[in-house]
Scaffold this active site. Structure first.
Site, mmCIF file in Angstrom:
data_model
loop_
_atom_site.group_PDB
_atom_site.id
_atom_site.type_symbol
_atom_site.label_atom_id
_atom_site.label_comp_id
_atom_site.label_asym_id
_atom_site.label_seq_id
_atom_site.Cartn_x
_atom_site.Cartn_y
_atom_site.Cartn_z
ATOM 1 N N HIS A 118 0.825 -1.207 0.000
ATOM 2 C CA HIS A 118 0.000 0.000 0.000
ATOM 3 C C HIS A 118 0.863 1.262 0.000
ATOM 4 O O HIS A 118 2.044 1.253 0.354
ATOM 5 C CB HIS A 118 -0.935 0.014 1.214
ATOM 6 C CG HIS A 118 -0.212 0.073 2.534
ATOM 7 N ND1 HIS A 118 0.316 1.237 3.048
ATOM 8 C CD2 HIS A 118 0.075 -0.893 3.439
ATOM 9 C CE1 HIS A 118 0.902 1.000 4.213
ATOM 10 N NE2 HIS A 118 0.765 -0.298 4.478
ATOM 11 N N GLU A 192 -1.970 -7.007 7.630
ATOM 12 C CA GLU A 192 -0.590 -6.857 8.079
ATOM 13 C C GLU A 192 -0.322 -7.722 9.316
ATOM 14 O O GLU A 192 -1.262 -8.209 9.971
ATOM 15 C CB GLU A 192 -0.311 -5.374 8.366
ATOM 16 C CG GLU A 192 1.124 -5.051 8.785
ATOM 17 C CD GLU A 192 2.181 -5.459 7.767
ATOM 18 O OE1 GLU A 192 2.247 -6.670 7.446
ATOM 19 O OE2 GLU A 192 2.973 -4.590 7.338
#
Length: 529
Positions: A118, A192
């Site tokens: 990202h 994550e």
């Protein structure tokens, strides 16, 4: 500052001719870094290039206009990681899966997976530990980074897009996916790394509150424990589960948008590397990594896996001489290195390598005239026999598919005896000797306190072997890395050249522009890929 650069030149037509790599090694402190590019903003680095290569490493790689034209440059940078703890996970050697985890599923057709991290988030910007929390969103810079990645991948045809459900990754995926018709698919396990009590803390708070645990997280992450969990080991298990979903999908060209740690785990588990390799396969904001999966001819067992490139971002024996494409690629590599003060260039003694090395030296020594430096530079050119291309014998001049089925190419290379060819074990040992000689040279410069960049110009197969030696891998991993012509790769050694390296970038080619192989170009002669 000390840099070692490897670069390789190209040949006019032979398939099994030398491919050269360019690499640099930088052992300077952060405040001594060259204003080269965001790619090189670390304390100590090496560039490897398949026809230009930087050492403490960069690999560079040019485009191949014809399948018989092999011109390879790569830039590779590796950062050393200090492991320190009593009970540690050791190197996995030939182990191909994490204990207790399932391995990669069998596949029946080639697949290419493009990983993207990202863009910059609000918590990235202020240094707050995110983990799997979902409070941060993209900053304006993060949105811009995602748009740049979208443009890089605009012409590529993807069948599917998987993404982390966290807002920062989902938004990045939306920007990159753009107006493509297929729906994006969230996968919970792509979130994550779970950092439990660390999440939400500023990094300096983590150090103050958790002391020894935070030190273990920084220096020996595979053995880091918090709140009764081993986050990195859990992450590796999750990554292997993700591969089951991704590789068992119908798509052949797949986009995956996720996060730094989970993307590292995806790359490592695909390559058969354990959690002790955490932080050795860096993923920058919106960095693009590419993995190729090729089924075995039997349709059973683990697929062949090749890391095509790692963390690519867009920012502003060949006995024959180089052809025109090789000359263009070498010139572009020399131009890319103009802002790096090079002290010496090591190269293979073969003509194409010498031409590439000479181009780099000429541009370096004209740095003052070109306005890149205020004083003239004097650059030494050193030939090293250990950097010679592999002798291909009866295979010379042939395409890979003329020698063996493409899914068995690495097996043939390592195990078949070819009339007049160099034994693969001999090549591996020679590359190891070249690597050690370069590290010794670096050690001498470090001890003298000299701030120099070294460039190494060589051939693809030799540079891949040296990369294996750098990471402490066996020759069984030889087919796990790809270095294209003119590519750059970067390896950082933040704690010195005697410590393990971290791959910051592999097979970087954006500097070649129209002369580079597209990021998602098929690598196995499959026009329909």
């Amino acid at each position: 500052m000390l840099h070692l650069l490897f670069s390789s030149s190209s040949s006019p037509s032979c398939c099994f001719c030398a491919d050269l790599t360019l690499a640099t090694i930088d052992v300077a402190h952060p405040q001594q870094r060259q204003p080269f590019s965001p790619l090189f903003q670390t304390s100590k680095w090496l560039l490897l290039s398949k026809k230009p290569l930087f050492y403490k490493f960069h690999p560079s790689h040019p485009a191949v206009a014809h399948p018989r034209v092999q011109q390879k440059h790569s830039l590779l940078r590796v950062r050393a990681v200090v492991s320190g703890a009593e009970e540690r996970i050791e190197k996995p050697g030939l182990q191909l899966n994490v204990p207790g985890c399932e391995t990669l599923p069998p596949i029946w057709q080639p697949k290419r997976v493009v990983l993207v991290r990202h863009g910059q988030s609000t918590w990235n910007e202020i240094g707050r530990i995110q983990g799997s929390s979902n409070f941060a969103v993209l900053t304006a810079k993060g949105e811009s980074q995602a748009e740049t990645s979208r443009q890089m991948l605009l012409s590529d045809s993807f069948d599917l897009c998987f993404h982390s459900p966290l807002a920062r990754a989902k938004r990045t995926a939306e920007i990159i996916w753009g107006f493509r018709k297929n729906a994006m698919i969230p996968i919970e396990d792509l979130r994550e790394i779970d950092l439990y009590s660390f999440q939400g803390l500023m990094k300096n708070e983590g150090k103050q509150l958790y002391g020894e645990a935070y030190r273990t997280w920084q220096k020996d992450a595979a053995n880091f424990s918090i709140d009764g969990h081993y986050p990195v080991r859990e992450l590796w298990e999750r990554a292997q589960k993700c591969w089951s979903t991704i590789l068992c999908s119908e798509g052949r060209s797949i986009l995956v948008v996720a996060h730094n740690a989970v993307n590292q785990a995806l790359v490592a588990t695909a390559a058969g590397l354990g959690p002790e390799y955490f932080r050795q396969l860096l993923q920058s904001n919106c960095g693009v990594s590419v993995l190729d999966f090729t089924p075995r001819s039997s349709g059973e067992g683990l697929p062949f896996v090749c890391l095509d490139r790692l963390n690519q971002k867009k920012f502003a024996t060949q006995e024959e001489p180089m052809n025109m494409l090789g000359i263009i690629q070498s010139t572009k590599t020399a131009e890319l290195l103009l802002d790096v003060a090079v002290g010496a260039v090591f190269c293979s003694p073969q003509p194409c390598a010498l031409e590439t090395a000479s181009a780099i030296v000429k541009v370096q020594e004209a740095a003052d005239c070109l306005g890149a430096d205020c004083v003239p530079r004097s650059v030494e050119l050193i030939q090293m026999d250990e950097l010679k291309d592999m002798s291909w014998g009866a295979w010379r001049g042939k395409l890979k598919e003329e020698v063996a089925p493409l899914d068995r190419w690495e097996d043939y290379l390592q195990h078949e005896d070819v009339a007049g060819a160099e034994n693969f074990l001999s090549l591996w040992e020679r590359a190891g000797k070249a690597w050690q000689n370069l590290l010794k040279y670096i050690d001498v410069l470090e001890s003298q306190g000299e701030e120099k960049t070294l460039v190494v110009v060589g051939h693809e197969i030799v540079h891949v072997a040296m990369l294996g030696h750098c990471l402490g891998l066996s020759q069984a991993f030889f087919g796990s890395f790809r270095l294209d012509s003119g590519s750059l790769s970067v390896i950082d050694f933040p704690d010195g050249s005697t410590q393990r390296g971290v791959i910051r970038c592999l097979n970087y080619t954006a500097h070649l522009g129209r002369w580079a192989v597209p990021v998602t170009c098929a690598s196995l002669a499959d026009e329909k890929f």
